[in-house]
Design a protein around this motif. Structure first.
Motif, short mmCIF file in Angstrom:
data_model
loop_
_atom_site.label_atom_id
_atom_site.label_comp_id
_atom_site.label_asym_id
_atom_site.label_seq_id
_atom_site.Cartn_x
_atom_site.Cartn_y
_atom_site.Cartn_z
N PRO A 186 0.79 -1.18 0.08
CA PRO A 186 -0.02 -0.03 -0.16
C PRO A 186 0.70 1.27 -0.09
O PRO A 186 1.94 1.34 0.80
CB PRO A 186 -0.96 -0.03 1.40
N HIS A 187 0.53 2.21 -0.89
CA HIS A 187 1.38 3.51 -0.84
C HIS A 187 0.63 4.72 -1.47
O HIS A 187 -0.55 4.49 -2.15
CB HIS A 187 2.63 3.18 -1.94
N THR A 188 0.81 5.68 -1.16
CA THR A 188 0.57 7.02 -1.72
C THR A 188 1.29 7.28 -3.01
O THR A 188 2.46 6.77 -3.09
CB THR A 188 1.01 8.18 -1.04
N GLU A 189 0.51 7.35 -4.23
CA GLU A 189 1.04 7.56 -5.67
C GLU A 189 2.10 8.79 -5.37
O GLU A 189 1.84 9.76 -5.05
CB GLU A 189 0.16 7.74 -6.55
N ASP A 190 3.48 8.34 -5.72
CA ASP A 190 4.51 9.34 -6.03
C ASP A 190 4.74 10.20 -4.40
O ASP A 190 4.79 11.27 -4.56
CB ASP A 190 4.27 10.34 -7.07
N LYS A 248 -5.29 1.59 -17.03
CA LYS A 248 -4.54 2.92 -17.54
C LYS A 248 -4.56 3.67 -16.27
O LYS A 248 -5.65 3.60 -15.44
CB LYS A 248 -5.14 3.34 -18.60
N ARG A 249 -3.54 4.54 -16.18
CA ARG A 249 -3.79 5.34 -15.11
C ARG A 249 -3.42 6.66 -15.45
O ARG A 249 -2.55 7.31 -16.15
CB ARG A 249 -2.37 4.85 -14.04
N VAL A 250 -4.02 7.77 -14.77
CA VAL A 250 -3.80 9.12 -15.04
C VAL A 250 -3.65 9.99 -13.40
O VAL A 250 -4.41 9.62 -12.72
CB VAL A 250 -5.08 9.66 -15.61
N VAL A 273 -4.48 5.10 0.57
CA VAL A 273 -3.13 4.36 -0.08
C VAL A 273 -3.54 3.09 -0.93
O VAL A 273 -4.65 2.76 -0.40
CB VAL A 273 -2.05 3.88 1.05
N HIS A 274 -3.17 2.79 -2.04
CA HIS A 274 -3.48 1.50 -2.76
C HIS A 274 -2.32 0.88 -2.99
O HIS A 274 -0.98 0.99 -2.88
CB HIS A 274 -3.76 2.24 -4.26
N GLY A 275 -2.58 -0.47 -3.44
CA GLY A 275 -1.64 -1.54 -3.69
C GLY A 275 -2.38 -2.54 -4.50
O GLY A 275 -3.47 -2.33 -5.20
FE LIG Z 1 0.49 3.21 -7.32
#
Ligand SMILES: [Fe+2]
Length: 365
Positions: free
Chosen positions: A170-174, A320-322, A302-304
């Protein structure tokens, strides 16, 4: 300093209240795909537009067409407004037969020879533009505004979107960067093995006041993930708070796989461990179907991703990710962080800006 990668224990996913679901009405979804097709046809003779998606004509067309989409699209794409901090939006009518095989590498998905992928890139940009300001990173997937998330041979066990066989922590993106996204939009093209995306909200975690106080102190840095490279020794690591109070509730900046936790004192490590346990306890597992979107507040959740076995036969999971910016301010101290030399790609005007008043690419502010 090197990236800190730790073995993560397997999450025991507990079924909690489901993540908020919103409907993208059929007519509105059809309008998104129809306008995406129109833009793709207009740009068919411009391979450069396919490669980076920040071609000025593409940006102008996306801006124009997004403004003309039905109001229901904007309603569905409004920021998540529940404690879960995330919402599943259904759905775009994605035709599996039209997609072609899942590429083995993001570069192939970005190839002009993959027209269905390009149309969906445009659709994702239209949707993201209805939510805020889509942007990319110069150091990630060559600055592309829409990233392709698919399992890639040789990257199975790394902490990045190209992995598969390990738990993506699990993480915060960037999390390492002060210009990280406010919202993150994932679009599912294909997910035959029903691989779950994990989502945990700081607003569902129970932390006592001592734990919150310790986690609000800037004690440890968060380093860039492996998708940005491996050597960031030229940049001084900046300790950052993990949990911060916010007007609408606490916010979170968390990426344990890239945080040198051993450098902290035992009390801080204990508080950080308790946070990890709470994020595990409150974890939702979102199994996205083709055409479904997952919109997450990157300051709240947070996502994983759970581990899975890649197929490498053209039928693999493909998302796909934006990244999306909002007119939302973060703590002023963040403006002093280096961002480890990583620079954003921001071709769209921010809220209230005229497109003619800014350069095509703009770095950190
Ligand atoms: Fe991510």
């Amino acid at each position: 300093m090197k990236n800190v990668l730790r073995e993560r224990k397997t999450l025991h996913l507990e079924k909690l209240d489901p993540i908020d679901r919103r409907e993208l009405p059929e007519e509105a979804a059809a309008a998104v795909l129809c306008r995406a097709e129109e833009i793709a046809v207009t740009l068919a003779e411009s391979p450069a537009a396919h490669r980076t998606l920040d071609h000025p004509e593409l940006i102008r067309l996306v801006d124009t067409h997004a403004a003309a989409l039905p109001g229901a699209v904007r309603t569905a794409l409004r920021p998540p407004d529940t404690a879960a901090g995330a919402t599943i939006i259904g759905r775009l009518p994605v035709d599996d037969g039209d997609l072609g095989p899942t590429p083995r590498d993001w570069r192939h998905a970005a190839d002009p020879a993959c027209p269905a992928s390009f149309r969906l890139d445009i659709a994702m940009l239209l949707l993201a533009r209805c939510a805020g300001e889509p942007f990319g990173w110069q150091g990630q997937q060559s600055g592309r505004l829409v990233n392709n998330i698919l399992p890639t041979p040789g990257h199975e066990d790394e902490q990045s979107g190209a992995s598969s066989t390990i738990l993506l922590s699990p993480h915060t993106e960037d999390a390492f960067h002060p210009e990280r996204a406010h919202l993150l939009l994932l679009g599912c093209l294909r997910n035959p093995d029903r691989v779950g995306t994990t989502v945990s909200s700081i607003r569902q975690a129970e932390l006592d006041s001592d734990t919150r106080r310790r986690l609000a102190e800037p004690v440890l840095p968060i380093l860039p993930d492996v998708s940005y490279g491996e050597d960031f020794s030229a940049h001084r690591p900046a300790p950052v708070p993990t949990v911060a109070p916010g007007a609408a509730g606490p916010t979170l900046r968390y990426d344990p796989a890239y945080t040198p936790l051993d450098d902290a004192d035992p009390e801080y490590r204990c508080a950080y461990g308790h946070l990890g346990s709470e994020l595990e306890r409150t974890c939702h597992r979102a199994v996205l179907e083709p055409g479904e979107l997952l919109l997450m507040d990157n300051d709240v959740v947070v996502h994983g991703r759970v581990p899975f076995t890649p197929r490498y036969d053209g039928t693999d999971r493909w998302l796909k990710r934006v990244n999306i910016r909002l007119a939302r301010r973060r703590a002023p101290e963040e403006a002093r962080e280096s961002g480890y030399g990583q620079v954003t790609v921001r071709p769209f005007p921010a809220a209230g800006e005229e497109i003619s008043n800014r350069p095509v690419n703009r770095g950190m502010q």
